[in-house]
Design a protein around this motif. Structure first.
Motif, PDB file in Angstrom:
ATOM      1  N   ASP A 187      11.632   0.775   1.524  1.00 49.64           N
ATOM      2  CA  ASP A 187      10.832   0.764   2.866  1.00 49.64           C
ATOM      3  C   ASP A 187       9.983   1.969   3.023  1.00 49.64           C
ATOM      4  O   ASP A 187       9.097   1.769   3.824  1.00 49.64           O
ATOM      5  N   THR A 188      10.137   3.201   2.610  1.00 48.59           N
ATOM      6  CA  THR A 188       9.263   4.269   2.597  1.00 48.59           C
ATOM      7  C   THR A 188       8.003   4.076   2.068  1.00 48.59           C
ATOM      8  O   THR A 188       6.916   4.182   2.565  1.00 48.59           O
ATOM      9  N   ILE A 189       7.850   3.201   0.833  1.00 51.83           N
ATOM     10  CA  ILE A 189       6.682   2.814   0.157  1.00 51.83           C
ATOM     11  C   ILE A 189       5.782   1.990   1.260  1.00 51.83           C
ATOM     12  O   ILE A 189       4.614   2.188   1.297  1.00 51.83           O
ATOM     13  N   PHE A 190       6.211   1.200   1.904  1.00 54.52           N
ATOM     14  CA  PHE A 190       5.777   0.388   2.768  1.00 54.52           C
ATOM     15  C   PHE A 190       5.198   1.073   3.883  1.00 54.52           C
ATOM     16  O   PHE A 190       3.970   1.077   4.518  1.00 54.52           O
ATOM     17  N   SER A 191       6.042   1.827   4.459  1.00 55.29           N
ATOM     18  CA  SER A 191       5.743   2.785   5.629  1.00 55.29           C
ATOM     19  C   SER A 191       4.499   3.552   5.355  1.00 55.29           C
ATOM     20  O   SER A 191       3.505   3.802   5.897  1.00 55.29           O
ATOM     21  N   LEU A 192       4.606   4.220   4.000  1.00 53.99           N
ATOM     22  CA  LEU A 192       3.441   5.222   3.902  1.00 53.99           C
ATOM     23  C   LEU A 192       2.218   4.430   3.546  1.00 53.99           C
ATOM     24  O   LEU A 192       1.093   4.991   3.763  1.00 53.99           O
ATOM     25  N   TYR A 193       2.291   3.251   2.786  1.00 49.88           N
ATOM     26  CA  TYR A 193       1.118   2.289   2.635  1.00 49.88           C
ATOM     27  C   TYR A 193       0.497   2.038   3.993  1.00 49.88           C
ATOM     28  O   TYR A 193      -0.919   2.072   3.878  1.00 49.88           O
ATOM     29  N   GLN A 204      -3.672   8.940   2.140  1.00 51.87           N
ATOM     30  CA  GLN A 204      -3.571   9.568   0.670  1.00 51.87           C
ATOM     31  C   GLN A 204      -2.572   8.906   0.004  1.00 51.87           C
ATOM     32  O   GLN A 204      -2.692   8.524  -1.501  1.00 51.87           O
ATOM     33  N   PHE A 205      -1.601   8.130   0.567  1.00 48.11           N
ATOM     34  CA  PHE A 205      -0.404   7.562  -0.312  1.00 48.11           C
ATOM     35  C   PHE A 205      -1.055   6.189  -0.807  1.00 48.11           C
ATOM     36  O   PHE A 205      -0.981   5.673  -1.672  1.00 48.11           O
ATOM     37  N   ARG A 206      -1.710   5.607   0.199  1.00 47.67           N
ATOM     38  CA  ARG A 206      -2.301   4.378  -0.300  1.00 47.67           C
ATOM     39  C   ARG A 206      -3.461   4.467  -1.523  1.00 47.67           C
ATOM     40  O   ARG A 206      -3.553   3.600  -2.392  1.00 47.67           O
ATOM     41  N   ASP A 251       6.345  12.172  -4.608  1.00 48.44           N
ATOM     42  CA  ASP A 251       6.505  12.870  -6.057  1.00 48.44           C
ATOM     43  C   ASP A 251       6.347  11.628  -7.185  1.00 48.44           C
ATOM     44  O   ASP A 251       5.769  11.873  -8.455  1.00 48.44           O
ATOM     45  N   ALA A 252       7.179  10.606  -6.999  1.00 48.06           N
ATOM     46  CA  ALA A 252       7.014   9.586  -8.217  1.00 48.06           C
ATOM     47  C   ALA A 252       5.756   8.957  -8.096  1.00 48.06           C
ATOM     48  O   ALA A 252       5.370   8.886  -9.524  1.00 48.06           O
ATOM     49  N   PHE A 253       4.976   8.700  -7.337  1.00 46.64           N
ATOM     50  CA  PHE A 253       3.804   8.262  -7.403  1.00 46.64           C
ATOM     51  C   PHE A 253       2.728   9.365  -7.973  1.00 46.64           C
ATOM     52  O   PHE A 253       1.528   8.933  -8.231  1.00 46.64           O
ATOM     53  N   GLN A 254       2.969  10.464  -7.779  1.00 43.18           N
ATOM     54  CA  GLN A 254       2.057  11.314  -8.601  1.00 43.18           C
ATOM     55  C   GLN A 254       2.289  11.650  -9.833  1.00 43.18           C
ATOM     56  O   GLN A 254       1.467  12.259 -10.421  1.00 43.18           O
ATOM     57  N   SER A 255       3.402  11.175 -10.328  1.00 42.71           N
ATOM     58  CA  SER A 255       3.816  11.365 -11.667  1.00 42.71           C
ATOM     59  C   SER A 255       3.051  10.316 -12.659  1.00 42.71           C
ATOM     60  O   SER A 255       2.372   9.493 -12.229  1.00 42.71           O
ATOM     61  N   ASP A 256       3.097  10.857 -13.913  1.00 44.72           N
ATOM     62  CA  ASP A 256       2.549   9.895 -15.099  1.00 44.72           C
ATOM     63  C   ASP A 256       3.378   8.663 -15.454  1.00 44.72           C
ATOM     64  O   ASP A 256       3.787   8.571 -16.569  1.00 44.72           O
ATOM     65  N   SER A 257       3.904   8.036 -14.693  1.00 43.81           N
ATOM     66  CA  SER A 257       4.850   7.202 -14.941  1.00 43.81           C
ATOM     67  C   SER A 257       4.208   5.579 -14.925  1.00 43.81           C
ATOM     68  O   SER A 257       3.465   5.071 -13.941  1.00 43.81           O
ATOM     69  N   GLU A 258       4.676   4.877 -15.688  1.00 44.87           N
ATOM     70  CA  GLU A 258       4.314   3.336 -15.811  1.00 44.87           C
ATOM     71  C   GLU A 258       4.988   2.620 -14.892  1.00 44.87           C
ATOM     72  O   GLU A 258       4.629   1.478 -14.326  1.00 44.87           O
ATOM     73  N   CYS A 259       6.114   3.109 -14.193  1.00 44.38           N
ATOM     74  CA  CYS A 259       6.475   2.495 -12.909  1.00 44.38           C
ATOM     75  C   CYS A 259       7.023   3.365 -11.927  1.00 44.38           C
ATOM     76  O   CYS A 259       8.234   4.069 -12.276  1.00 44.38           O
ATOM     77  N   PRO A 260       6.656   4.081 -11.079  1.00 45.68           N
ATOM     78  CA  PRO A 260       7.220   5.017 -10.292  1.00 45.68           C
ATOM     79  C   PRO A 260       8.400   4.509  -9.592  1.00 45.68           C
ATOM     80  O   PRO A 260       9.534   5.422  -9.325  1.00 45.68           O
TER      81      PRO A 260
END
Length: 248
Positions: free
Chosen positions: A139-145, A150-152, A12-21
């Motif tokens: 940890d989840t960011i690295f796992s998803l990457y 899609q997350f990448r 959700d954070a990486f789908q947002s319009d954020s300058e830093c998710p």
């Protein structure tokens, strides 16, 4: 990749319009923690035992005060002060029972009190509550990457990161990837970070130019909130005026 407990807020954070998710995730955790503490939970024995023991940092005590639940905050501070008084009196009393008024006794007394106060100064119930989940998000960011195409793509197409969280991802990469993957990740991370901080820097430059009479009739372009977005990039600060927009 099937979404699990920690993947949902990260996605959700990486789908947002954020300058830093990552800032957005941390800000959301902070708001939730404050709402939790200032809700009915402050009357629960296990919560009060922890807040009595470790208290709050200066930053978060201000945030709790702004919440307007003055009675809840007063009750927590009162019992925290009760415990602090009891612990200090015990520390001072215990050290005064040493055999003489020697230099050794005074050093033990000072050391015990100082250690206790140092621990209080470096502890905060809100910070602990945030960090316990925040580390799982990283940890989840690295796992998803690693495992989610899609997350990448979301990562590569994001608006980048604040300087602090860029550094966190850069430093943590070897703990999650092998050498080749770390190099590839850092290359992508560098591009995402630098391209986007330059974009915000350029918006800020135009914001500054708009205060020059020569540009008064020129359009604002994308610079009206450039100062606030720059504060995200440089200092990891998300103002409430940006928060709702970044969650969209």
């Amino acid at each position: 990749m099937k979404e699990k407990l920690y993947t949902i807020p990260v996605n959700d954070a990486f789908q947002s319009d954020s300058e830093c998710p990552i800032c957005l995730m941390k800000k959301t955790l902070e708001n939730n923690a404050i709402d939790f503490v200032m809700g009915p939970s402050y009357m629960e024995d296990d919560v009060r035992a922890e807040t009595d023991k470790i208290g709050f940092c200066s930053f978060h005590i201000e945030k709790l005060y702004e919440n307007q639940n003055r009675l809840g905050l007063a009750l927590m501070l009162k019992t925290h002060m009760d415990k602090t008084i009891k612990d200090i009196e015990k520390s001072v009393s215990g050290s005064s029972k040493l055999s003489s008024s020697s230099l050794f006794k005074r050093k033990v007394e000072i050391s015990g009190v100082k250690t206790y106060i140092d621990n209080l100064d470096n502890s905060c119930y809100i910070c602990n509550k945030i960090n316990n989940t925040f580390l799982r998000y990283i940890d989840t960011i690295f796992s998803l990457y690693q495992n989610d195409d899609q997350f990448r793509n979301k990562f590569k197409e994001s608006k980048g990161f604040c300087t602090s969280h860029y550094g966190l991802l850069y430093q943590e990469a070897p703990n999650h990837f092998n050498a080749d993957k770390t190099e590839e990740f850092r290359k992508t991370l560098n591009t995402v970070y630098l391209d986007n901080i330059k974009r915000v820097r350029d918006d800020l430059e135009w914001f500054i130019d708009k205060f020059d009479y020569r540009y008064v009739n020129e359009p604002w372009k994308n610079s009206k909130d450039a100062l606030q977005r720059s504060m995200v990039k440089t200092n990891s600060i998300i103002h409430d005026s940006l928060l709702a927009k970044q969650k969209e």
